[in-house]
Motif scaffolding. Structure first.
Motif, PDB file in Angstrom:
ATOM      1  N   VAL A  93      35.357  16.287 -18.171  1.00 48.62           N
ATOM      2  CA  VAL A  93      34.981  14.879 -18.702  1.00 48.62           C
ATOM      3  C   VAL A  93      35.021  13.931 -17.606  1.00 48.62           C
ATOM      4  CG1 VAL A  93      35.359  15.570 -21.048  1.00 48.62           C
ATOM      5  CG2 VAL A  93      37.299  14.485 -19.664  1.00 48.62           C
ATOM      6  N   TYR A  94      34.047  13.203 -17.796  1.00 47.76           N
ATOM      7  CA  TYR A  94      33.910  11.759 -16.925  1.00 47.76           C
ATOM      8  C   TYR A  94      35.078  10.726 -17.801  1.00 47.76           C
ATOM      9  CZ  TYR A  94      32.943   7.277 -14.878  1.00 47.76           C
ATOM     10  OH  TYR A  94      32.952   5.996 -14.299  1.00 47.76           O
ATOM     11  N   VAL A  95      36.172  10.173 -16.956  1.00 46.84           N
ATOM     12  CA  VAL A  95      37.143   9.570 -17.495  1.00 46.84           C
ATOM     13  C   VAL A  95      37.234   8.003 -16.632  1.00 46.84           C
ATOM     14  CG1 VAL A  95      38.529  11.291 -18.088  1.00 46.84           C
ATOM     15  CG2 VAL A  95      38.878  10.241 -15.836  1.00 46.84           C
ATOM     16  N   TYR A  96      37.443   7.251 -17.211  1.00 47.84           N
ATOM     17  CA  TYR A  96      37.886   5.711 -16.975  1.00 47.84           C
ATOM     18  C   TYR A  96      38.936   5.093 -17.576  1.00 47.84           C
ATOM     19  CZ  TYR A  96      35.346   3.619 -20.873  1.00 47.84           C
ATOM     20  OH  TYR A  96      34.584   3.286 -22.209  1.00 47.84           O
ATOM     21  N   GLN A  97      39.429   4.034 -17.022  1.00 42.13           N
ATOM     22  CA  GLN A  97      40.543   3.240 -17.479  1.00 42.13           C
ATOM     23  C   GLN A  97      40.170   2.030 -18.040  1.00 42.13           C
ATOM     24  OE1 GLN A  97      43.549   3.794 -14.469  1.00 42.13           O
ATOM     25  NE2 GLN A  97      44.808   4.063 -16.063  1.00 42.13           N
ATOM     26  N   GLU A  98      40.580   1.690 -19.170  1.00 40.88           N
ATOM     27  CA  GLU A  98      40.263   0.311 -19.981  1.00 40.88           C
ATOM     28  C   GLU A  98      41.749  -0.281 -20.566  1.00 40.88           C
ATOM     29  OE1 GLU A  98      36.420  -0.911 -21.490  1.00 40.88           O
ATOM     30  OE2 GLU A  98      37.525  -0.454 -23.309  1.00 40.88           O
ATOM     31  N   ASP A  99      42.244  -1.166 -20.297  1.00 39.43           N
ATOM     32  CA  ASP A  99      43.438  -1.875 -20.889  1.00 39.43           C
ATOM     33  C   ASP A  99      44.349  -0.871 -20.946  1.00 39.43           C
ATOM     34  OD1 ASP A  99      41.903  -4.359 -21.367  1.00 39.43           O
ATOM     35  OD2 ASP A  99      41.107  -3.454 -23.285  1.00 39.43           O
ATOM     36  N   ASP A 100      45.033  -0.090 -19.922  1.00 33.61           N
ATOM     37  CA  ASP A 100      45.845   0.797 -19.998  1.00 33.61           C
ATOM     38  C   ASP A 100      45.746   2.004 -20.530  1.00 33.61           C
ATOM     39  OD1 ASP A 100      47.522  -0.983 -18.083  1.00 33.61           O
ATOM     40  OD2 ASP A 100      48.347  -1.891 -20.022  1.00 33.61           O
ATOM     41  N   HIS A 101      44.452   2.386 -20.976  1.00 41.46           N
ATOM     42  CA  HIS A 101      44.214   3.569 -21.822  1.00 41.46           C
ATOM     43  C   HIS A 101      43.100   4.505 -21.021  1.00 41.46           C
ATOM     44  CE1 HIS A 101      45.530   1.277 -25.296  1.00 41.46           C
ATOM     45  NE2 HIS A 101      46.033   2.321 -25.668  1.00 41.46           N
ATOM     46  N   TRP A 102      43.198   5.485 -20.915  1.00 45.12           N
ATOM     47  CA  TRP A 102      42.148   6.616 -20.524  1.00 45.12           C
ATOM     48  C   TRP A 102      41.259   6.826 -21.388  1.00 45.12           C
ATOM     49  CZ3 TRP A 102      41.716   7.669 -15.471  1.00 45.12           C
ATOM     50  CH2 TRP A 102      42.923   7.592 -14.697  1.00 45.12           C
ATOM     51  N   ILE A 103      39.848   6.768 -21.139  1.00 51.69           N
ATOM     52  CA  ILE A 103      38.851   7.040 -21.888  1.00 51.69           C
ATOM     53  C   ILE A 103      37.913   8.115 -21.538  1.00 51.69           C
ATOM     54  CG2 ILE A 103      36.833   5.792 -23.322  1.00 51.69           C
ATOM     55  CD1 ILE A 103      38.647   3.060 -23.039  1.00 51.69           C
ATOM     56  N   PRO A 104      37.677   9.114 -22.191  1.00 49.81           N
ATOM     57  CA  PRO A 104      36.767  10.240 -21.807  1.00 49.81           C
ATOM     58  C   PRO A 104      35.384   9.747 -22.221  1.00 49.81           C
ATOM     59  CG  PRO A 104      37.807  11.014 -23.588  1.00 49.81           C
ATOM     60  CD  PRO A 104      38.443   9.799 -23.381  1.00 49.81           C
ATOM     61  N   ILE A 105      34.346  10.345 -21.415  1.00 49.64           N
ATOM     62  CA  ILE A 105      33.116  10.332 -21.859  1.00 49.64           C
ATOM     63  C   ILE A 105      32.575  11.792 -21.676  1.00 49.64           C
ATOM     64  CG2 ILE A 105      30.646   9.580 -21.367  1.00 49.64           C
ATOM     65  CD1 ILE A 105      31.467   6.845 -20.038  1.00 49.64           C
ATOM     66  N   ASP A 106      32.576  12.406 -22.947  1.00 45.49           N
ATOM     67  CA  ASP A 106      32.337  13.678 -23.192  1.00 45.49           C
ATOM     68  C   ASP A 106      30.863  14.087 -23.709  1.00 45.49           C
ATOM     69  OD1 ASP A 106      32.570  16.231 -23.965  1.00 45.49           O
ATOM     70  OD2 ASP A 106      34.580  16.022 -24.863  1.00 45.49           O
ATOM     71  N   MET A 107      30.191  15.066 -23.372  1.00 48.33           N
ATOM     72  CA  MET A 107      28.933  15.342 -23.786  1.00 48.33           C
ATOM     73  C   MET A 107      29.096  15.746 -25.216  1.00 48.33           C
ATOM     74  SD  MET A 107      27.850  18.709 -21.934  1.00 48.33           S
ATOM     75  CE  MET A 107      26.623  19.129 -22.855  1.00 48.33           C
ATOM     76  N   ASN A 108      30.283  16.112 -25.836  1.00 48.50           N
ATOM     77  CA  ASN A 108      30.278  16.846 -27.028  1.00 48.50           C
ATOM     78  C   ASN A 108      31.061  16.317 -28.093  1.00 48.50           C
ATOM     79  OD1 ASN A 108      29.553  19.382 -26.054  1.00 48.50           O
ATOM     80  ND2 ASN A 108      31.600  19.861 -25.135  1.00 48.50           N
TER      81      ASN A 108
END
Length: 160
Positions: A93-108
């Motif tokens: 999964v692609y991941v990025y950080q925002e406000d001390d959280h990790w957020i995935p961008i997942d095709m599913n």
């Protein structure tokens, strides 16, 4: 410009890859692109197409999804997570950080999910090992129209 209004028109008009990249501005736009216009029929094919090929074919697996989002989000670091169980990579999964959280961008998964750590994210997917990858900005064009091998960007796998 909010992509959600224009994305169907962009895709319907057979816009070029460059035009789509210019129109996708946020992680939410990229998530919407994957969910609405990215289809997966590949099963356990261990090659990764560049974004141009995936865009034209409208087909790919999780590795192509990482390449697509990394190509689309020009103003974000190209980071991803590879998850492993039983000795092989099972999902990326692609991941990025925002406000001390990790957020995935997942095709599913369409739903926005936030995690306090990468380990929490990996556990939520049911895997027991992971590797974090960063693609250098100098390789962005390679992702868009060149030869792609995401494994070369991975670090060591860590166990939970």
């Amino acid at each position: 410009m909010r992509l959600s209004i224009f994305l169907p028109l962009i895709i319907a008009c057979n816009s070029s890859v460059k035009e789509v990249i210019e129109d996708v501005e946020t992680p939410e736009d990229a998530r919407e692109y994957l969910y609405k216009y990215f289809f997966s029929s590949k099963q356990y094919i261990y090659t990764t197409n560049n974004f141009e090929t995936t865009y034209n074919e409208r087909d790919g697996d999780c590795t192509e999804a990482v390449v697509a989002v990394s190509s689309l989000l020009e103003d974000y670091p190209m980071k991803f997570l590879a998850m492993n169980k039983n000795g092989r990579i099972g999902h990326m999964v692609y991941v990025y950080q925002e406000d001390d959280h990790w957020i995935p961008i997942d095709m599913n998964v369409k739903k926005l999910r936030k995690f306090d750590s990468l380990e929490d994210m990996v556990k939520s997917y049911g895997y027991n090992k992971y590797s974090f990858g960063t693609i250098p900005e100098s390789d962005r064009e390679k992702l868009i129209s060149g030869s792609v091998n995401l494994v070369e960007y991975l670090g060591e796998f860590k166990s939970l």
